[in-house]
Design an enzyme around this catalytic site. Structure first.
Site, PDB file in Angstrom:
ATOM      1  CB  VAL A   1       1.293   4.561   4.256  1.00  0.00           C
ATOM      2  CG1 VAL A   1       0.311   5.654   3.880  1.00  0.00           C
ATOM      3  CG2 VAL A   1       0.585   3.345   4.822  1.00  0.00           C
ATOM      4  CE  LYS A   2       0.929  -1.129   5.812  1.00  0.00           C
ATOM      5  NZ  LYS A   2      -0.402  -0.998   5.358  1.00  0.00           N
ATOM      6  CG  ASN A   3       9.135   0.120   5.351  1.00  0.00           C
ATOM      7  OD1 ASN A   3       8.409   0.943   5.919  1.00  0.00           O
ATOM      8  ND2 ASN A   3      10.145  -0.474   5.950  1.00  0.00           N
ATOM      9  CG  LEU A   4       8.529  -2.821  -1.883  1.00  0.00           C
ATOM     10  CD1 LEU A   4       9.539  -2.024  -2.685  1.00  0.00           C
ATOM     11  CD2 LEU A   4       8.947  -4.290  -1.868  1.00  0.00           C
TER      12      LEU A   4
ATOM     13  CG  HIS B   1      -1.717   1.177   1.441  1.00  0.00           C
ATOM     14  ND1 HIS B   1      -1.300   2.244   2.210  1.00  0.00           N
ATOM     15  CD2 HIS B   1      -2.929   1.508   0.951  1.00  0.00           C
ATOM     16  CE1 HIS B   1      -2.239   3.179   2.176  1.00  0.00           C
ATOM     17  NE2 HIS B   1      -3.234   2.762   1.426  1.00  0.00           N
TER      18      HIS B   1
END
Ligand SMILES: *Cc1c(COP(=O)(O)O)cnc(C)c1O
Length: 401
Positions: free
Chosen positions: A193-196, A191
């Site tokens: 906002v996630k790191n990847l 998603h």
């Protein structure tokens, strides 16, 4: 305004996208397949299915395992709603247990919640910090005699399935292994906002015992995420390959090659992303470690290292109202912060399903005193100092008021 978590942009994304857009193939195809292979290589698991979200991934795993009405799935009360929602979609019961002081599901509480209806345990790596997987996998084996299998997959495993909600922990490690290879199955989120990130996306990393045929699982999940169609769109384009069958009505949650392009570039530069996130987290730690009001999380021990997904600052002496005031004050200073998470029993959907926050005192107290600070690749050194100053001055103003 310093945003909370904008995605990382790398110029190579445009080249990658241009190639794909011009190739004539934009939905699930070669880029998605390549991304899956690279994810498997990175995580060290057996086989990986990419799809359009972690939520869909968790739901597909539960369907594959044959979870349904009358079954129980143990989850932490302190997580994003997706972890519980998918269990409800299946008609099964989310059995919520309280977390420990590290924000992760408590192993002792899991054990107390295991019954002969328990089919799956879903540990959540809060903020990227891996759960105690050896202990949790140990519980699944220890309580094998309580397990009553009622699907082919359940018979083959013959114990509780451990499915990690690894939405936060891509790149984290535990006892020398990467997240993705720590449980029977791990589900990542890509998603925004996630790191990847692939804007929206996710994957299922399978790492079951050798008695399972992982290639068969890979094919059956690919079928399940695309209507149950025996051939995907790309296979149908092969000469004379138009005919297909649908054995069971499936779902529609495949990853597209456009999204996979973002993932491929993100993964190529992921070491850099992680290093920057680690630097930010360590800079925050140094700034707050001598403040008597601040309680910091661990990021690294001999056994574990986080993926530096969230910086969850705790101010244990604050009330919930004071915490909310701090958030307003730092916003006035141009800094966006957040709270992770609203415990599930406080959400209407779960309150009306008779979950009571009083049974989850640790989750409740963590929630009331937690503030998540911005952590992302493009947060500049100057921004980091602005965040630190805004938090220090706001917390002190509120606590001394
Ligand atoms: C983001 C998140 C999810 C959902 O991920 P999607 O890819 O948006 O479906 C699930 N669990 C946790 C803990 C999350 O933070």
């Amino acid at each position: 305004m310093i945003p909370f978590s904008p995605p990382r942009y790398h110029p190579e994304i445009l080249e990658e996208l241009e190639g794909t857009l011009k190739s004539g193939w934009i939905t699930t195809g070669p880029k998605t397949k390549l991304f899956e292979k690279q994810l498997t290589a990175y995580c060290g698991n057996k086989v990986t299915n990419a799809l359009n979200s972690a939520t869909a991934g968790m739901e597909m795993v539960l369907r594959w395992f044959g979870v349904g009405e009358g079954d129980e799935v143990i989850i932490p009360a302190y997580t994003y709603c997706a972890t519980a929602n998918v269990v409800v979609h299946l008609g099964a019961k989310p059995v919520m247990v309280d977390v420990g002081d590290d924000f992760n599901i408590s192993v002792t509480n899991i054990e107390a919640a295991i019954t002969n209806k328990t089919k799956v345990i879903v540990p959540v790596d809060f903020g990227g910090w891996p759960c105690d997987y050896d202990e949790i996998m140990g519980l699944a084996v220890k309580h094998q005699s309580k397990f009553t299998p009622n699907s082919d997959q359940q018979k083959l495993l013959n114990r509780i399935l451990v499915m990690a909600d690894a939405a936060h922990s891509f790149g984290a490690s535990y006892k020398g292994k990467k997240s993705g290879s720590l449980a029977d199955v791990s589900v990542f989120s890509f998603h925004a906002v996630k790191n990847l990130s692939t804007a929206e996306g996710g994957c299922i990393c399978w790492n079951l015992p050798e008695s399972f045929n992982h290639e068969d699982i890979y094919v059956s999940i690919n079928t399940l995420v695309l209507h149950g169609q025996s051939k995907d769109a790309l296979a149908k384009t092969q000469l004379g390959g138009w005919r297909y069958d649908v054995d069971e009505p499936g779902y529609k949650c495949n990853m597209t090659d456009i999204h996979a392009c973002l993932g491929l570039v993100g993964l190529k530069y992921y070491a850099e992303t992680l290093a920057r996130r680690q630097f930010i987290v360590e800079t925050y730690d140094q700034a707050f470690e001598n403040e008597s009001w601040a309680k910091l999380r661990r990021n690294k021990t001999t056994d574990k290292e986080t993926s530096y997904h969230l910086y969850a600052l705790r101010v244990p002496d604050m009330t919930e109202d004071q915490r909310d005031t701090v958030i307003t004050k730092v916003a006035e200073k141009g800094v966006s912060v957040n709270v992770h998470f609203i415990p599930l029993p406080l959400l209407s959907a779960y309150e009306k399903r008779n979950y009571n926050i009083e049974h989850y005192p640790t989750a409740h107290s963590l929630f009331k005193t937690e503030i998540s600070l911005p952590v992302y690749y493009d947060l500049s050194d100057e921004d980091i100092q602005t965040v630190i100053e805004s938090i220090k001055s706001s917390v002190k103003a509120v606590l001394n008021a």
